[in-house]
Design an enzyme around this catalytic site. Structure first.
Site, PDB file in Angstrom:
ATOM      1  N   PRO A 227       0.815  -1.213   0.000  1.00  0.00           N
ATOM      2  CA  PRO A 227       0.000   0.000   0.000  1.00  0.00           C
ATOM      3  C   PRO A 227       0.852   1.267   0.000  1.00  0.00           C
ATOM      4  CG  PRO A 227      -0.221  -1.211   2.076  1.00  0.00           C
ATOM      5  CD  PRO A 227       0.542  -2.071   1.151  1.00  0.00           C
ATOM      6  N   THR A 229       2.343   2.770  -2.459  1.00  0.00           N
ATOM      7  CA  THR A 229       3.475   2.859  -3.374  1.00  0.00           C
ATOM      8  C   THR A 229       3.103   3.524  -4.695  1.00  0.00           C
ATOM      9  OG1 THR A 229       2.993   0.575  -3.939  1.00  0.00           O
ATOM     10  CG2 THR A 229       4.843   0.956  -2.481  1.00  0.00           C
ATOM     11  N   GLY A 230       1.879   4.013  -4.793  1.00  0.00           N
ATOM     12  CA  GLY A 230       1.532   4.808  -5.965  1.00  0.00           C
ATOM     13  C   GLY A 230       0.767   4.069  -7.047  1.00  0.00           C
ATOM     14  N   LYS A 231       0.086   2.969  -6.688  1.00  0.00           N
ATOM     15  CA  LYS A 231      -0.652   2.218  -7.702  1.00  0.00           C
ATOM     16  C   LYS A 231      -1.842   3.026  -8.216  1.00  0.00           C
ATOM     17  CE  LYS A 231      -1.145  -1.286  -4.868  1.00  0.00           C
ATOM     18  NZ  LYS A 231      -0.339  -0.752  -3.756  1.00  0.00           N
ATOM     19  N   THR A 232      -2.583   3.603  -7.283  1.00  0.00           N
ATOM     20  CA  THR A 232      -3.714   4.445  -7.690  1.00  0.00           C
ATOM     21  C   THR A 232      -3.225   5.620  -8.512  1.00  0.00           C
ATOM     22  OG1 THR A 232      -4.678   3.873  -5.568  1.00  0.00           O
ATOM     23  CG2 THR A 232      -5.769   5.590  -6.829  1.00  0.00           C
ATOM     24  N   GLU A 448      23.004   3.753  25.540  1.00  0.00           N
ATOM     25  CA  GLU A 448      23.074   4.249  24.162  1.00  0.00           C
ATOM     26  C   GLU A 448      24.524   4.374  23.701  1.00  0.00           C
ATOM     27  OE1 GLU A 448      20.485   4.200  22.429  1.00  0.00           O
ATOM     28  OE2 GLU A 448      19.126   3.957  24.129  1.00  0.00           O
ATOM     29  N   HIS A 451      25.595   1.115  22.339  1.00  0.00           N
ATOM     30  CA  HIS A 451      25.186   0.905  20.945  1.00  0.00           C
ATOM     31  C   HIS A 451      26.098   1.690  20.004  1.00  0.00           C
ATOM     32  CE1 HIS A 451      21.526  -1.255  21.743  1.00  0.00           C
ATOM     33  NE2 HIS A 451      20.918  -0.253  22.353  1.00  0.00           N
ATOM     34  N   ASP A 523      15.715  -4.491  22.668  1.00  0.00           N
ATOM     35  CA  ASP A 523      16.957  -4.944  22.050  1.00  0.00           C
ATOM     36  C   ASP A 523      17.031  -6.462  22.044  1.00  0.00           C
ATOM     37  OD1 ASP A 523      17.618  -2.332  21.837  1.00  0.00           O
ATOM     38  OD2 ASP A 523      18.994  -2.303  23.543  1.00  0.00           O
TER      39      ASP A 523
HETATM   40  P1  ADP Z   1      -1.560   2.782  -3.489  1.00  0.00           P
HETATM   41  O1  ADP Z   1      -2.671   2.917  -4.460  1.00  0.00           O
HETATM   42  O2  ADP Z   1      -0.396   1.985  -4.017  1.00  0.00           O
HETATM   43  O3  ADP Z   1      -1.955   2.333  -2.119  1.00  0.00           O
HETATM   44  P2  ADP Z   1      -1.492   5.609  -3.772  1.00  0.00           P
HETATM   45  O4  ADP Z   1      -1.327   5.736  -5.238  1.00  0.00           O
HETATM   46  O5  ADP Z   1      -2.844   5.818  -3.234  1.00  0.00           O
HETATM   47  O6  ADP Z   1      -0.937   4.225  -3.280  1.00  0.00           O
HETATM   48  O7  ADP Z   1      -0.454   6.591  -3.077  1.00  0.00           O
HETATM   49  C1  ADP Z   1      -0.832   7.486  -2.075  1.00  0.00           C
HETATM   50  C2  ADP Z   1      -0.121   8.793  -2.247  1.00  0.00           C
HETATM   51  O8  ADP Z   1       1.282   8.651  -2.025  1.00  0.00           O
HETATM   52  C3  ADP Z   1      -0.241   9.339  -3.636  1.00  0.00           C
HETATM   53  O9  ADP Z   1      -1.396  10.104  -3.757  1.00  0.00           O
HETATM   54  C4  ADP Z   1       1.000  10.172  -3.784  1.00  0.00           C
HETATM   55  O10 ADP Z   1       0.808  11.465  -3.271  1.00  0.00           O
HETATM   56  C5  ADP Z   1       2.007   9.461  -2.916  1.00  0.00           C
HETATM   57  N1  ADP Z   1       2.881   8.627  -3.738  1.00  0.00           N
HETATM   58  C6  ADP Z   1       2.972   7.287  -3.684  1.00  0.00           C
HETATM   59  N2  ADP Z   1       3.882   6.835  -4.553  1.00  0.00           N
HETATM   60  C7  ADP Z   1       4.359   7.902  -5.213  1.00  0.00           C
HETATM   61  C8  ADP Z   1       5.334   8.079  -6.270  1.00  0.00           C
HETATM   62  N3  ADP Z   1       5.986   7.057  -6.805  1.00  0.00           N
HETATM   63  N4  ADP Z   1       5.567   9.335  -6.696  1.00  0.00           N
HETATM   64  C9  ADP Z   1       4.919  10.376  -6.151  1.00  0.00           C
HETATM   65  N5  ADP Z   1       4.012  10.272  -5.177  1.00  0.00           N
HETATM   66  C10 ADP Z   1       3.716   9.057  -4.692  1.00  0.00           C
HETATM   67 ZN    ZN Z   2      19.043  -0.313  23.301  1.00  0.00          ZN
END
Ligand code: ADP
Ligand code: ZN
Length: 633
Positions: A227, A229-232, A448, A451, A523
């Site tokens: 989710p 990643t910009g599919k929509t 810390e 680490h 940890d």
């Molecule tokens: P998905 O459909 O994969 O869940 P969305 O397309 O709805 O994701 O992405 C949500 C928002 O995140 C988009 O409206 C955009 O603003 C931003 N976003 C995600 N991927 C990109 C990308 N590759 N480039 C620019 N903006 C992105």
């Molecule tokens: Zn720690």
């Protein structure tokens, strides 16, 4: 009354006809209210036309006993009648009228009939008042009202497609092309996907070209990826590039309470889209309807199967020359019904992955465009610090930084706002209310420092980005490491060093404070998880060798417990435990030896932390006497 024709109703009624009354919920409610209040009032007025001759029942009884009642007429509980002479008491009327009206009490009056006979009163009776016109109207009223409301809703649904009658019509929104519509330029990274989708765009723009060549035209494209990643966004961009209307719907929107509704929604959606070719249909969360048929506990899901079958038959029903493209998105292609992936359906799969460092930089640049950042902000550094972030996460990060800047009443967003936003998202909010004692602060500082120092000196560890002992939501202190690039493959040495760094906190506590605290819980969990994966999944243990012992721990429908069958013997299980323990013990010893050697370094870092609460990677390198930006080889 205004006689202008209302253009919303593009009916062909004569222009001199008055506009149809538009019924909305408010009007209907008003009518109901009016009817509800006024009809009973009028009814009361008619039936209660007795005027002011009403007398109390006891007066009536008194007069009866005094032989003053000439006759009565009884109709249900209503008693009307006439007196022989003006009664002595209680009669409200002074008009001289002898008629009266009263009502039988609801508890009845057993002695009334004998009293009437005794007094020789003429008694008339009338049948129950069922068929008077008023009664008929009153009885029919609810039905008439209901009919009226239903009719007006029906009319409304014809006009607006938005009422109770539109169940089963598609919920898809139609996005007509506008000038600011999304294009591929708004999508950063995902170059491969864009390239493949470019072909779809050219098909939508010039379908003739493809048909002339006898090429089989694309029909369905499946975008696969986590989710955000910009599919929509990509699907929108196709529509924008091709100047085509965009119909989008989420898989779960097809699912309704009633069996058959989903199927009819699919039908309507496709019918509409095919009327406006070239067009794009986008189905988000395809897996919610596209799951393998017959899967799931408790038998099939009738509604889902019907919907899926309808979708399949719509996909098959396209003519060769139709230019409607169906784009669907899912992050679970593995659970889709295989029928969906057959040729002619969603036969193209395009993977949309989480962005890499350089892609993250590009995405940040796109979303920083419309925000007032100072020119000096380092988006590349933000990109490096956010491995695993999706495009949506990055957008959210920038938005958060804008909010932080706005809260400080700044007119421009600076680097420290970005840093704060990053901390807030990665570490949770700073816990202002938590006050540590000096002793606790010292322990956290040493933890810390442990680490940080192990991370600085172990050859395969990632460099330290930032160390803080400011308490945040999820921890007392944090040591943040920053990989130079994204890593997808991890070698054994890297993982072992990582475990050692993770355990370095506790090792420092033990060395410096002579005791251990509960602060290392997280940890220990992390280190154990890594060690387990080394042995079970990655075949990295000497004793057990190259073998994958962990079965697929995820199952779609069954709980993990049921699905996770153990595929090894008791003896192997004991070996696994021993191996995990050995890895953790060795790593802990390595961290402890290193910290013992670098005792002064640990003390120096801890002291600096107590004084300044937060150190950056370069501060630490200076304290440790290491060169800038490079690690000791
Ligand atoms: P998905 O459909 O994969 O869940 P969305 O397309 O709805 O994701 O992405 C949500 C928002 O995140 C988009 O409206 C955009 O603003 C931003 N976003 C995600 N991927 C990109 C990308 N590759 N480039 C620019 N903006 C992105
Ligand atoms: Zn720690």
């Amino acid at each position: 009354m205004d006689n202008e024709r209302n253009d919303n109703y593009n009916n062909n009624s004569a222009p001199d006809k008055p506009p149809r009354m538009k019924l909305n919920l408010g009007t209907v409610l008003l009518i109901i209210l009016g009817v509800g209040i006024f009809v009973p009032m009028i009814a009361n007025m008619i039936s209660g036309s007795s005027g002011n001759n009403a007398i109390s029942y006891s007066t009536f009884k008194n007069e009866l006993r005094n032989s003053n009642v000439a006759m009565i007429t009884v109709q249900e509980e209503r008693i009307t009648g006439t007196f022989k002479r003006s009664p002595t008491t209680g009669l409200a009327s002074d008009t001289g009228s002898l008629s009266f009206i009263t009502y039988l009490p609801s508890y009845g009056d057993t002695e009334l009939s004998s009293l009437l006979e005794e007094q020789g009163v003429r008694v008339y009776t009338k049948p129950i008042n069922r068929n008077s016109l008023l009664a008929i109207i009153l009885n029919l009223l609810p039905f008439l009202l209901l009919l009226f409301i239903l009719y007006s809703f029906y009319r409304g649904s014809k006009n607006q497609g938005n009422s109770i009658f539109s169940v089963g019509q598609n919920k898809a929104k139609l996005y007509r092309k506008t000038t600011e519509s999304t294009t591929f330029a708004d999508v950063a990274g995902v170059e491969g996907a864009k390239e493949e989708l470019q072909e779809i765009v050219s098909f939508l723009k010039t379908p003739e070209l493809f048909q002339k060549m006898g090429a089989k035209t694309p029909r369905g494209v499946l975008l696969v990826g986590p989710p955000g990643t910009g599919k929509t966004l990509l699907a929108r961009a196709i529509a924008g590039e091709a100047d085509a209307p965009f119909y989008s719907i989420t898989g779960s929107d097809f699912m309704e309470l009633f069996v058959g509704v989903g199927a009819s929604r699919v039908r309507n959606l496709f019918r509409d889209a095919r009327k406006h070719t070239p067009s794009i249909i986008f189905i988000d969360e395809l897996d919610s309807i596209g799951r393998h048929r017959g899967a799931g506990l408790g038998g099939g899901h009738d509604e889902r199967e019907q919907t899926l079958n309808q979708l399949l038959s719509e996909l098959d029903g396209f003519e060769q020359n139709e230019s409607t493209i169906v784009v669907a998105a899912t992050n679970r292609p593995d659970i889709l019904d295989p029928a969906l992936l057959r040729p002619g359906r969603f036969d193209r799969q395009i993977t949309v992955d989480r962005p890499t460092v350089s892609e993250r930089t590009e995405i940040l640049k796109i979303h920083a465009r419309n925000k007032p950042f100072t020119p000096s902000v380092d988006l590349e550094q933000v990109a490096r610090a956010t491995p695993g972030f999706s495009g949506a996460d990055l957008e959210n990060l920038l938005n958060e930084s804008a909010l932080i800047a706005a809260r400080k009443k700044k007119s421009i967003i600076e680097q420290d706002d970005l840093d704060d936003a990053q901390d807030k998202i990665l570490l949770g909010l700073v816990r202002k209310s938590l006050v540590l004692t000096d002793e606790e602060r010292k322990t956290v500082a040493y933890h810390e420092a442990g680490h940080a120092v192990t991370a600085a000196f172990l050859p395969n560890a990632e460099p330290v980005h930032k160390v803080t002992i400011i308490p945040h939501d999820r921890s007392m202190g944090v040591t943040q490491q920053l990989p130079e690039g994204d890593k997808y493959l991890f070698n054994r040495e890297y993982i072992l060093d990582r475990i050692a760094v993770t355990l370095g906190g506790r090792a420092a506590e033990e060395l410096q404070m002579g005791t251990v605290t509960s602060g290392a819980e997280n940890d220990l969990k992390q280190a154990t998880k890594l060690a387990k994966k080394m042995v079970l999944d990655w075949g990295m243990s000497d004793k057990l060798g190259t073998i994958a012992l962990g079965s697929d721990r995820e199952h779609v429908f069954l709980g993990e417990e049921i699905a996770h069958r153990r595929e090894f013997s008791e003896e192997t299980a004991r070996d696994i435990d021993a191996e995990i323990r050995k890895i953790l013990k060795t790593a802990f010893e390595r961290a402890k030896n290193l910290l013992n050697e670098k005792k002064e370094s640990v003390v120096a870092v801890a002291d600096a932390l107590i004084e300044r609460e937060e150190l950056l990677g370069k501060d630490i390198r200076r304290i440790l006497g290491l060169p800038e930006e490079t690690k000791e080889e």
